[in-house]
Design a protein around this motif. Structure first.
Motif, PDB file in Angstrom:
ATOM      1  N   LYS A  80      69.041  52.064  61.590  1.00 17.58           N
ATOM      2  CA  LYS A  80      68.381  50.841  62.047  1.00 17.58           C
ATOM      3  C   LYS A  80      68.173  49.866  60.890  1.00 17.58           C
ATOM      4  CE  LYS A  80      66.320  49.425  65.940  1.00 17.58           C
ATOM      5  NZ  LYS A  80      66.960  49.482  67.270  1.00 17.58           N
ATOM      6  N   TRP A 100      66.464  56.035  61.758  1.00 17.02           N
ATOM      7  CA  TRP A 100      65.706  54.993  61.057  1.00 17.02           C
ATOM      8  C   TRP A 100      66.589  54.302  60.019  1.00 17.02           C
ATOM      9  CZ3 TRP A 100      64.188  53.883  56.075  1.00 17.02           C
ATOM     10  CH2 TRP A 100      63.144  52.960  55.926  1.00 17.02           C
ATOM     11  N   ARG A 154      61.895  50.272  65.185  1.00 12.28           N
ATOM     12  CA  ARG A 154      61.594  50.926  63.908  1.00 12.28           C
ATOM     13  C   ARG A 154      60.225  51.600  63.915  1.00 12.28           C
ATOM     14  NH1 ARG A 154      61.929  47.670  58.159  1.00 12.28           N
ATOM     15  NH2 ARG A 154      60.693  49.118  56.906  1.00 12.28           N
TER      16      ARG A 154
END
Length: 339
Positions: free
Chosen positions: A258, A255, A289
């Motif tokens: 990203k 995450w 996401r």
């Protein structure tokens, strides 16, 4: 007292009426008990009693050490799983009579208490009394300690060169595991000299390698491989919550990769190794996401269900791993077709 120092001193000194063995390294515990027994039998007829404390309790201990043996000059009473003395633990036992015994132990008996913990509860009177007698560390914290003690206990360990011994010691968590690996390696190598190549082929994988392989198998969508590695990790004491935590950590890294990227600056700010963040970034290519956030919620739910008693930890891990491998398959399939 460290095991190696105490074991060598045992060869020269007089035997103590009481020993406390701290830790769960079975090879060290058994080696100490056997050496004390051998020392006793050099000059005496000895009756050895093995008592399971959690089954037989205080009375059985006192009967063993207070009553002169009809079958020998000395009694060796080995108390296995001496519970209730661990730091922070609670005990249902009343140790008053045992404390009285420790004030003035018998001359015809030797008592060995095996405690399945690295330290005792310092608040107890019994702990203070036991400190009058040798307390032996039957556990290791460093690979160098495992090598040293394995070489004391096993001739084969003394045959290993330094690099091989060091590598093997880093693959295991105890002297007992070190010696069991020697059993396996020497058997399958037909007692040839052990090289790094033989070690890599036959020895148990490093713990961190297995942990990485587990996470990697999940992210590659290989459920059967992931669960096989899980079984190996269970044998090495890695519990389900640890693995759930590792999966959560990997998803969080993906995450972050990203959202903030995989630069060295980002890795420094997150407190992770740049390579780990880079690898997470490679996996994050396949995920959006919201999907990553959904996976984190699933792991948090699984943790809650276990802690609230609704699920067993093993079932929760299987559910999370199965869900993730299905998600991986769904997400990566379009990319595979495009390639």
């Amino acid at each position: 007292m460290r095991f190696g120092q105490a074991y060598l001193a045992l060869e020269k000194g007089e035997l103590s009426p009481v020993y406390t063995l701290l830790g769960q390294d079975g090879a060290l515990v058994d080696a100490w008990i056997e050496r004390v027994y051998q020392k006793l039998t050099e000059k005496n007829q000895v009756m050895r009693l093995d008592i399971q404390f959690d089954e037989q309790g205080i009375d059985e201990i006192l009967m063993a050490v207070d009553s002169p043996s009809l079958f020998g000059d000395r009694t060796l009473a080995v108390i296995r799983h001496f519970t209730g003395m661990q730091s922070g633990g609670k005990s249902k036992w009343d140790f008053t009579e045992l404390e009285t015994y420790l004030e003035s132990p018998s001359h015809h008996a030797h008592l060995i208490l095996c405690v399945d913990a690295d330290k005792l509860d310092e608040r107890r009177k019994l702990s203070k009394l036991l400190k009058r007698y040798p307390m032996i560390q039957c556990y290791t914290e460093k690979s160098s300690e495992r090598i040293e003690l394995a070489r004391i206990l096993d001739e084969r360990a003394r045959q290993l060169d330094h690099q091989v011994a060091q590598d093997l010691a880093e693959r295991v968590e105890s002297v007992g595991q070190f010696i069991r690996e020697l059993d396996k390696i020497f058997t399958f190598s037909h007692h040839h000299p052990i090289t790094m190549e033989i070690l890599a082929e036959l020895a148990v994988p490093r713990l961190e390698d297995n942990l990485f392989a587990f996470v990697s198998a999940v992210w590659s969508g290989h459920l059967s491989k992931a669960w096989a590695i899980r079984q190996e990790l269970a044998q090495r004491g890695i519990d389900e919550f640890s693995l759930l935590g590792m999966l959560a950590r990997q998803i969080r890294l993906m995450w972050y990769a990203k959202v903030v990227g995989t630069s060295k600056k980002a890795a420094t700010e997150l407190g992770v190794h740049p390579f780990a963040l880079s690898k997470a970034g490679e996996e994050a290519v396949y995920w959006d996401r919201k999907k990553l956030e959904s996976c984190l919620v699933s792991i948090a739910d699984a943790e809650y269900f276990v802690k609230s008693g609704r699920w067993e930890a093993e079932g929760a891990l299987l559910w999370v791993v199965s869900s993730l491998t299905v998600s991986v398959g769904q997400i990566k399939q379009p990319y595979n077709r495009a390639q």
